[in-house]
Design a protein around this motif. Structure first.
Motif, PDB file in Angstrom:
ATOM      1  N   ALA A   1      64.234  17.011  94.887  1.00  0.00           N
ATOM      2  CA  ALA A   1      63.480  15.762  94.930  1.00  0.00           C
ATOM      3  C   ALA A   1      62.148  15.903  95.673  1.00  0.00           C
ATOM      4  N   GLU A   2      62.081  16.768  96.663  1.00  0.00           N
ATOM      5  CA  GLU A   2      60.867  16.887  97.475  1.00  0.00           C
ATOM      6  C   GLU A   2      59.670  17.341  96.655  1.00  0.00           C
ATOM      7  N   ARG A   3      59.887  18.305  95.802  1.00  0.00           N
ATOM      8  CA  ARG A   3      58.794  18.921  95.045  1.00  0.00           C
ATOM      9  C   ARG A   3      59.154  18.951  93.577  1.00  0.00           C
ATOM     10  N   ARG A   4      58.358  18.348  92.754  1.00  0.00           N
ATOM     11  CA  ARG A   4      58.687  18.284  91.323  1.00  0.00           C
ATOM     12  C   ARG A   4      57.877  19.276  90.500  1.00  0.00           C
ATOM     13  N   HIS A   5      57.045  20.075  91.096  1.00  0.00           N
ATOM     14  CA  HIS A   5      56.219  21.021  90.339  1.00  0.00           C
ATOM     15  C   HIS A   5      56.684  22.439  90.655  1.00  0.00           C
ATOM     16  N   ARG A   6      57.560  22.925  89.828  1.00  0.00           N
ATOM     17  CA  ARG A   6      58.141  24.247  90.050  1.00  0.00           C
ATOM     18  C   ARG A   6      58.378  24.928  88.716  1.00  0.00           C
ATOM     19  N   ARG A   7      58.489  26.223  88.759  1.00  0.00           N
ATOM     20  CA  ARG A   7      58.826  26.996  87.562  1.00  0.00           C
ATOM     21  C   ARG A   7      60.343  27.047  87.432  1.00  0.00           C
ATOM     22  N   ILE A   8      60.827  26.799  86.236  1.00  0.00           N
ATOM     23  CA  ILE A   8      62.271  26.810  86.000  1.00  0.00           C
ATOM     24  C   ILE A   8      62.569  27.764  84.854  1.00  0.00           C
ATOM     25  N   LEU A   9      63.521  28.644  85.076  1.00  0.00           N
ATOM     26  CA  LEU A   9      63.992  29.573  84.066  1.00  0.00           C
ATOM     27  C   LEU A   9      65.456  29.272  83.798  1.00  0.00           C
ATOM     28  N   ASP A  10      65.784  29.009  82.555  1.00  0.00           N
ATOM     29  CA  ASP A  10      67.177  28.848  82.140  1.00  0.00           C
ATOM     30  C   ASP A  10      67.594  30.166  81.504  1.00  0.00           C
ATOM     31  N   ALA A  11      68.167  31.048  82.301  1.00  0.00           N
ATOM     32  CA  ALA A  11      68.604  32.361  81.820  1.00  0.00           C
ATOM     33  C   ALA A  11      69.959  32.194  81.132  1.00  0.00           C
ATOM     34  N   GLY A  12      70.007  32.605  79.874  1.00  0.00           N
ATOM     35  CA  GLY A  12      71.211  32.399  79.083  1.00  0.00           C
ATOM     36  C   GLY A  12      71.211  30.999  78.487  1.00  0.00           C
ATOM     37  N   CYS A  13      70.047  30.563  78.008  1.00  0.00           N
ATOM     38  CA  CYS A  13      69.869  29.176  77.557  1.00  0.00           C
ATOM     39  C   CYS A  13      70.519  28.875  76.212  1.00  0.00           C
TER      40      CYS A  13
ATOM     41  N   LEU B   1      65.938  19.745  81.838  1.00  0.00           N
ATOM     42  CA  LEU B   1      65.385  20.329  83.064  1.00  0.00           C
ATOM     43  C   LEU B   1      63.914  19.973  83.290  1.00  0.00           C
ATOM     44  N   ARG B   2      63.230  19.530  82.248  1.00  0.00           N
ATOM     45  CA  ARG B   2      61.789  19.277  82.314  1.00  0.00           C
ATOM     46  C   ARG B   2      61.360  18.361  83.466  1.00  0.00           C
ATOM     47  N   PRO B   3      62.057  17.266  83.776  1.00  0.00           N
ATOM     48  CA  PRO B   3      61.614  16.415  84.885  1.00  0.00           C
ATOM     49  C   PRO B   3      61.573  17.139  86.238  1.00  0.00           C
ATOM     50  N   PHE B   4      62.391  18.166  86.398  1.00  0.00           N
ATOM     51  CA  PHE B   4      62.395  18.923  87.647  1.00  0.00           C
ATOM     52  C   PHE B   4      61.213  19.886  87.731  1.00  0.00           C
ATOM     53  N   ALA B   5      60.568  20.164  86.603  1.00  0.00           N
ATOM     54  CA  ALA B   5      59.474  21.135  86.559  1.00  0.00           C
ATOM     55  C   ALA B   5      58.108  20.504  86.761  1.00  0.00           C
ATOM     56  N   GLY B   6      57.975  19.220  86.524  1.00  0.00           N
ATOM     57  CA  GLY B   6      56.674  18.576  86.649  1.00  0.00           C
ATOM     58  C   GLY B   6      55.697  19.124  85.625  1.00  0.00           C
ATOM     59  N   SER B   7      54.578  19.661  86.097  1.00  0.00           N
ATOM     60  CA  SER B   7      53.545  20.152  85.181  1.00  0.00           C
ATOM     61  C   SER B   7      53.803  21.584  84.704  1.00  0.00           C
ATOM     62  N   HIS B   8      54.765  22.260  85.283  1.00  0.00           N
ATOM     63  CA  HIS B   8      55.077  23.628  84.875  1.00  0.00           C
ATOM     64  C   HIS B   8      55.984  23.628  83.647  1.00  0.00           C
ATOM     65  N   PRO B   9      55.899  24.677  82.832  1.00  0.00           N
ATOM     66  CA  PRO B   9      56.802  24.753  81.679  1.00  0.00           C
ATOM     67  C   PRO B   9      58.214  25.154  82.117  1.00  0.00           C
ATOM     68  N   VAL B  10      59.186  24.762  81.328  1.00  0.00           N
ATOM     69  CA  VAL B  10      60.558  25.224  81.507  1.00  0.00           C
ATOM     70  C   VAL B  10      60.752  26.342  80.491  1.00  0.00           C
ATOM     71  N   ILE B  11      61.212  27.479  80.956  1.00  0.00           N
ATOM     72  CA  ILE B  11      61.335  28.654  80.101  1.00  0.00           C
ATOM     73  C   ILE B  11      62.806  28.959  79.860  1.00  0.00           C
TER      74      ILE B  11
END
Length: 69
Positions: free
Chosen positions: A22-34, A43-53
């Protein structure tokens, strides 16, 4: 039945992740084994402006995604 399992797991995961992320919403997220990428949009809302990969190497999942699924 499987859809309910995934919905339940997303709810549990969201409950566990929300306080930590909740503190920071702009992070890189990798779903390994997606697999087919079903969680990427969730997962997109947790990434903010970064892409979810999403990353997977299972041929069936990759073929499904390449066909626009």
């Amino acid at each position: 039945m499987i859809r309910r399992w995934f919905a339940g797991m997303r709810e549990i995961t969201g409950t566990l992740l929300a306080p930590l992320l909740a503190e920071r919403r702009h992070r890189r997220i990798l779903d390994a084994g997606c697999g087919t990428g079903g969680n990427l949009e969730w997962l997109r809302p947790f990434a903010g402006s970064h892409p979810v990969i999403g990353l997977d190497y299972v041929e069936t999942a990759l073929r499904f995604c390449q066909q626009g699924g």
